[in-house]
Motif scaffolding. Structure first.
Motif, PDB file in Angstrom:
ATOM      1  N   ARG A  42      37.621  13.324 -17.592  1.00  0.00           N
ATOM      2  CA  ARG A  42      37.118  14.654 -17.935  1.00  0.00           C
ATOM      3  C   ARG A  42      38.274  15.602 -18.154  1.00  0.00           C
ATOM      4  NH1 ARG A  42      35.235  17.853 -12.581  1.00  0.00           N
ATOM      5  NH2 ARG A  42      36.525  16.715 -11.108  1.00  0.00           N
ATOM      6  N   VAL A  43      37.983  16.648 -18.887  1.00  0.00           N
ATOM      7  CA  VAL A  43      38.945  17.717 -19.124  1.00  0.00           C
ATOM      8  C   VAL A  43      38.615  18.820 -18.127  1.00  0.00           C
ATOM      9  CG1 VAL A  43      39.774  19.416 -20.795  1.00  0.00           C
ATOM     10  CG2 VAL A  43      39.173  17.108 -21.556  1.00  0.00           C
ATOM     11  N   LEU A  44      39.610  19.243 -17.369  1.00  0.00           N
ATOM     12  CA  LEU A  44      39.383  20.260 -16.351  1.00  0.00           C
ATOM     13  C   LEU A  44      39.579  21.657 -16.930  1.00  0.00           C
ATOM     14  CD1 LEU A  44      41.289  18.502 -13.462  1.00  0.00           C
ATOM     15  CD2 LEU A  44      38.849  18.484 -13.894  1.00  0.00           C
ATOM     16  N   ARG A  45      38.844  22.598 -16.424  1.00  0.00           N
ATOM     17  CA  ARG A  45      38.923  23.986 -16.890  1.00  0.00           C
ATOM     18  C   ARG A  45      40.158  24.649 -16.280  1.00  0.00           C
ATOM     19  NH1 ARG A  45      34.043  28.337 -16.421  1.00  0.00           N
ATOM     20  NH2 ARG A  45      35.224  30.095 -17.208  1.00  0.00           N
ATOM     21  N   LEU A  46      40.938  25.325 -17.121  1.00  0.00           N
ATOM     22  CA  LEU A  46      42.143  26.022 -16.661  1.00  0.00           C
ATOM     23  C   LEU A  46      42.123  27.470 -17.108  1.00  0.00           C
ATOM     24  CD1 LEU A  46      45.131  23.616 -17.403  1.00  0.00           C
ATOM     25  CD2 LEU A  46      44.228  24.251 -15.197  1.00  0.00           C
ATOM     26  N   CYS A  47      42.611  28.342 -16.274  1.00  0.00           N
ATOM     27  CA  CYS A  47      42.884  29.742 -16.639  1.00  0.00           C
ATOM     28  C   CYS A  47      41.702  30.428 -17.310  1.00  0.00           C
ATOM     29  CB  CYS A  47      44.111  29.824 -17.532  1.00  0.00           C
ATOM     30  SG  CYS A  47      45.569  29.102 -16.792  1.00  0.00           S
ATOM     31  N   GLY A  48      40.488  30.165 -16.861  1.00  0.00           N
ATOM     32  CA  GLY A  48      39.325  30.854 -17.387  1.00  0.00           C
ATOM     33  C   GLY A  48      38.871  30.413 -18.766  1.00  0.00           C
ATOM     34  N   ARG A  49      39.497  29.372 -19.320  1.00  0.00           N
ATOM     35  CA  ARG A  49      39.055  28.896 -20.637  1.00  0.00           C
ATOM     36  C   ARG A  49      37.658  28.310 -20.549  1.00  0.00           C
ATOM     37  NH1 ARG A  49      43.702  25.157 -21.863  1.00  0.00           N
ATOM     38  NH2 ARG A  49      45.393  26.548 -21.459  1.00  0.00           N
ATOM     39  N   ARG A  50      36.935  28.395 -21.657  1.00  0.00           N
ATOM     40  CA  ARG A  50      35.613  27.788 -21.719  1.00  0.00           C
ATOM     41  C   ARG A  50      35.717  26.289 -21.502  1.00  0.00           C
ATOM     42  NH1 ARG A  50      33.485  28.987 -27.291  1.00  0.00           N
ATOM     43  NH2 ARG A  50      33.791  26.783 -27.211  1.00  0.00           N
ATOM     44  N   PRO A  51      34.801  25.705 -20.752  1.00  0.00           N
ATOM     45  CA  PRO A  51      34.817  24.255 -20.538  1.00  0.00           C
ATOM     46  C   PRO A  51      34.212  23.511 -21.729  1.00  0.00           C
ATOM     47  CG  PRO A  51      33.026  25.224 -19.298  1.00  0.00           C
ATOM     48  CD  PRO A  51      33.770  26.367 -19.960  1.00  0.00           C
ATOM     49  N   ASP A  52      34.931  23.448 -22.852  1.00  0.00           N
ATOM     50  CA  ASP A  52      34.380  22.816 -24.054  1.00  0.00           C
ATOM     51  C   ASP A  52      34.661  21.321 -24.138  1.00  0.00           C
ATOM     52  OD1 ASP A  52      37.053  22.895 -24.590  1.00  0.00           O
ATOM     53  OD2 ASP A  52      36.893  24.146 -26.373  1.00  0.00           O
ATOM     54  N   GLY A  53      35.344  20.772 -23.126  1.00  0.00           N
ATOM     55  CA  GLY A  53      35.581  19.338 -23.110  1.00  0.00           C
ATOM     56  C   GLY A  53      36.738  18.866 -23.954  1.00  0.00           C
ATOM     57  N   VAL A  54      37.576  19.797 -24.443  1.00  0.00           N
ATOM     58  CA  VAL A  54      38.733  19.423 -25.250  1.00  0.00           C
ATOM     59  C   VAL A  54      39.986  20.017 -24.627  1.00  0.00           C
ATOM     60  CG1 VAL A  54      39.842  19.623 -27.503  1.00  0.00           C
ATOM     61  CG2 VAL A  54      37.369  19.346 -27.362  1.00  0.00           C
ATOM     62  N   ALA A  55      41.003  19.180 -24.455  1.00  0.00           N
ATOM     63  CA  ALA A  55      42.331  19.651 -24.077  1.00  0.00           C
ATOM     64  C   ALA A  55      43.094  19.774 -25.389  1.00  0.00           C
ATOM     65  CB  ALA A  55      43.006  18.664 -23.144  1.00  0.00           C
ATOM     66  N   PRO A  56      43.304  21.000 -25.894  1.00  0.00           N
ATOM     67  CA  PRO A  56      43.857  21.185 -27.228  1.00  0.00           C
ATOM     68  C   PRO A  56      45.342  20.858 -27.352  1.00  0.00           C
ATOM     69  CG  PRO A  56      43.136  23.289 -26.305  1.00  0.00           C
ATOM     70  CD  PRO A  56      42.935  22.248 -25.270  1.00  0.00           C
ATOM     71  N   HIS A  57      45.698  20.386 -28.510  1.00  0.00           N
ATOM     72  CA  HIS A  57      47.083  20.070 -28.856  1.00  0.00           C
ATOM     73  C   HIS A  57      48.001  21.248 -28.529  1.00  0.00           C
ATOM     74  CE1 HIS A  57      50.542  18.883 -31.257  1.00  0.00           C
ATOM     75  NE2 HIS A  57      50.498  20.080 -31.798  1.00  0.00           N
ATOM     76  N   GLY A  58      49.086  20.959 -27.796  1.00  0.00           N
ATOM     77  CA  GLY A  58      50.128  21.942 -27.557  1.00  0.00           C
ATOM     78  C   GLY A  58      49.849  22.994 -26.516  1.00  0.00           C
ATOM     79  N   MET A  59      48.646  23.026 -25.945  1.00  0.00           N
ATOM     80  CA  MET A  59      48.322  24.042 -24.942  1.00  0.00           C
ATOM     81  C   MET A  59      48.328  23.420 -23.553  1.00  0.00           C
ATOM     82  SD  MET A  59      45.405  26.348 -26.761  1.00  0.00           S
ATOM     83  CE  MET A  59      45.631  27.619 -25.542  1.00  0.00           C
TER      84      MET A  59
END
Length: 90
Positions: free
Chosen positions: A50-67
């Motif tokens: 699973r992709v964990l939620r960080l820094c208040g970002r929406r839990p959209d299930g994607v860990a974006p490139h470069g972030m």
């Protein structure tokens, strides 16, 4: 993705942080690469649980490139020191 840190995820899984080289999603299969004896790379297949939620970002299930991202992984060998190791797509 160079693994910057690792920790126990909520629920007891293994989670890692870093900046992905491409988008990561639940179910993605990755290679965890370690430097073995005599400079030989050792590879373990792991899966994004699973992709964990960080820094208040929406839990959209994607860990974006470069972030900055945190992902929980299945298939990590017990006792492996993860910071400094590399995750690569298959």
């Amino acid at each position: 993705m160079l693994i910057e840190d690792s920790f126990t995820a909520p629920g007891g899984g293994v989670a890692v942080t870093g900046r992905p080289d491409g988008d990561l999603r639940r179910g993605d299969r990755l290679r965890l690469t370690t430097n073995g004896a005599a400079g030989q790379d050792v590879t373990h297949e792991v899966t994004v649980a699973r992709v964990l939620r960080l820094c208040g970002r929406r839990p959209d299930g994607v860990a974006p490139h470069g972030m900055n991202a945190a992902v929980e992984l299945d298939g990590v060998p017990p006792g492996l020191h993860l910071p400094g190791l590399t995750l690569r797509t298959e």
